[in-house]
Design a protein around this motif. Structure first.
Motif, PDB file in Angstrom:
ATOM      1  N   ASN A  24       0.965  -1.186  -0.022  1.00  0.00           N
ATOM      2  CA  ASN A  24      -0.089   0.031  -0.171  1.00  0.00           C
ATOM      3  C   ASN A  24       0.937   1.213   0.081  1.00  0.00           C
ATOM      4  O   ASN A  24       0.606   2.187   0.557  1.00  0.00           O
ATOM      5  N   LYS A  25       1.830   1.178  -0.821  1.00  0.00           N
ATOM      6  CA  LYS A  25       3.034   2.423  -1.089  1.00  0.00           C
ATOM      7  C   LYS A  25       3.681   2.749   0.028  1.00  0.00           C
ATOM      8  O   LYS A  25       4.580   3.453   0.136  1.00  0.00           O
ATOM      9  N   THR A  67      -0.761  -4.350  -3.388  1.00  0.00           N
ATOM     10  CA  THR A  67      -2.035  -3.438  -2.763  1.00  0.00           C
ATOM     11  C   THR A  67      -2.812  -4.400  -2.263  1.00  0.00           C
ATOM     12  O   THR A  67      -3.510  -5.442  -2.919  1.00  0.00           O
ATOM     13  N   THR A  68      -3.171  -4.092  -0.911  1.00  0.00           N
ATOM     14  CA  THR A  68      -4.611  -4.822  -0.317  1.00  0.00           C
ATOM     15  C   THR A  68      -5.613  -3.938  -0.150  1.00  0.00           C
ATOM     16  O   THR A  68      -5.547  -2.549  -0.327  1.00  0.00           O
ATOM     17  N   GLU A 123      -7.041  -2.559   2.356  1.00  0.00           N
ATOM     18  CA  GLU A 123      -6.579  -1.255   3.205  1.00  0.00           C
ATOM     19  C   GLU A 123      -6.116  -0.113   2.287  1.00  0.00           C
ATOM     20  O   GLU A 123      -6.093   0.980   2.680  1.00  0.00           O
ATOM     21  N   GLY A 124      -5.464  -0.450   1.062  1.00  0.00           N
ATOM     22  CA  GLY A 124      -4.711   0.491   0.318  1.00  0.00           C
ATOM     23  C   GLY A 124      -5.701   1.195  -0.724  1.00  0.00           C
ATOM     24  O   GLY A 124      -5.424   2.023  -1.314  1.00  0.00           O
TER      25      GLY A 124
END
Lengths: 292, 157
Positions: free
Chosen positions: B10-11, B74-75, B77-78
């Motif tokens: 997520n970055k 990326t999950t 949450e992202g």
């Protein structure tokens, strides 16, 4: 999963060197078969040799012949426009495997090396005349795909060998191919039977050349050579289609298992052979005037 | 033997030690506490563990964590930016596309990947993209309608 060593070579020479020292290591490509085997069937693995960072196995080139690195994903192959157009059966077969997620992971080499009788890329590659380039630390050898499979789950690969790439000959004008399979569900399923066909026509729409291959209809993916032999020199009439379908169903060596009876599989081979030929015919008619 | 794993989630850069047998799913849930990604079948059939790796949906249950070296994950949450839900999240809520919620994170990531690649998908393309995300509450129509609505939303954005 059991504990195992993880080997991560950075190029093909390093991968082959590692494999010569650790021949018990199993090559890991997409992992969609091997991780399931380790989790579900407790397959014990001493070491995995990751192919993810071996650039030579990710190559793609269309330069007369089509060369497909073994670690290309089936999703990448299914998405190539030139494969959809000139090697249609392979694009169809690759695009039918699993789901989007699985196709983003599963590789062409993995689909072949897992050696399932139902592998959806195998019949297409058989009708397209694929050759398998096999590499070891001692050098390379090239074999026709027809001689690659030995029995369910087993190929001719020696423990120190890897499949480097698959090579397909140039696609000719008025040539078309097609793949069709039967599954009880529309997606996320394994072929009960799959049939691929490739046809080359002359300018009068008479068949010059034809190939047929069957999946999940014998212990290994197979060419239906007797059925194929009925086609050259003829037009694809309904009567001929029925004859070819019947011959293919007699050539098949299916088994009874939880997915279908042998009898039902023979019936499917008959019907799907006719549909695959119709599909290949339509493609061959539309592939006019480019290349050559 | 443990391996050093550097990747981004997520970055955010992530740097940790992993055992080769640990899957990406285990690392996300057990080490990084990103429990939005669900552990369903564990064999790549259900899609509830779907995450994006370099933008493409994959099953985190079938990927060894060590294999994610250098990649962008990326999950679910992202998907939230500045406390604002993603258009597909909003549309799923508005259309009743969430029932028990177990498939929802995977559905979201498959949908977002589809819309990134193809901003105007047909219904067939949406269903194809979601074929690997099983919903046992069987609310597929509402999910498909939500993705269609999000398409319009994103078009106007």
């Amino acid at each position: 999963m059991n504990r195992f060593d993880y080997l991560s070579p950075r190029n093909l020479a390093e991968a082959l060197q590692m494999l010569s020292v650790r021949p018990e290591a199993i090559p890991l490509a997409g992992g969609t078969d091997i991780l399931v085997q380790m989790k579900e069937r407790s397959r014990h693995i001493e070491a995995l040799l990751s192919l993810k960072r071996v650039p030579e196995l990710h190559q793609y080139s269309l330069n007369g012949t089509l060369t497909l690195g073994s670690a290309l994903t089936v999703g990448q192959i299914a998405a190539k426009q030139e494969i959809q157009r000139d090697y249609t059966a392979l694009a169809i077969g690759s695009g039918l495997i699993g789901s989007v997620q699985i196709r983003n992971m599963a590789t062409l080499g993995g689909n072949l090396c897992n050696a399932a009788p139902s592998a959806d890329t195998a019949p297409p590659l058989l009708v397209l005349g694929a050759e398998v380039v096999i590499a070891s630390h001692q050098g390379e050898r090239v074999v026709p795909l027809e001689t690659f499979f030995l029995e369910p789950g087993r190929t001719i690969l020696q423990p120190t060998e890897l499949v480097k790439e698959i090579v397909l000959s140039k696609s000719h004008t008025r040539t078309g191919s097609f793949y069709i399979r039967h599954t009880p569900r529309a997606g996320m399923d394994i072929a009960v039977v799959g049939v691929a066909a490739a046809i080359t026509l002359n300018t009068n729409e008479i068949i010059l050349n034809a190939r047929l291959a069957l999946g999940a209809a014998a212990p290994v993916p197979m060419r239906a050579v007797q059925a194929e032999a009925l086609l050259p020199g003829h037009r694809l009439t309904d009567e001929l289609l029925r004859e070819v379908g019947k011959t293919a169903s007699q050539e098949a060596e299916p088994i009874d298992d939880l997915r279908a009876s042998a009898e039902y599989r023979r019936h499917l081979v008959n019907i799907l052979t006719q549909r695959a030929l119709r599909g290949a015919m339509a493609k061959a008619k539309s592939n006019q005037g480019y290349q050559e | 033997m443990e391996y050093k794993l550097n990747f981004s989630v997520n970055k955010q850069p992530v740097d940790l030690l992993v055992e080769p047998h640990q899957t990406l799913l285990e690392i996300l849930r057990d080490n990084l506490f990103l429990i939005g990604t669900k552990d369903g079948c564990g064999t790549g059939d259900c899609g509830s563990c779907t995450v994006l790796v370099d933008g493409e949906p994959v099953c985190a249950c079938l990927m060894l964590a060590v294999e994610a070296e250098g990649q962008e994950v990326t999950t679910v949450e992202g998907l939230v930016t500045d406390s604002e839900l993603h258009a597909v999240q909003k549309a799923l809520i508005a259309n009743g596309g969430v029932q028990c919620g177990f498939c929802t994170p995977g559905v979201l990531l498959s949908s977002v990947a589809l819309l990134t690649r193809n901003p105007q998908p047909s219904e067939v393309e949406i269903r194809e993209a979601l074929a690997g995300n099983l919903c046992r509450c069987t609310g597929y129509d509402k999910i498909v309608r939500a993705v269609q609505e999000a398409t319009k939303e994103l078009e106007h954005a």
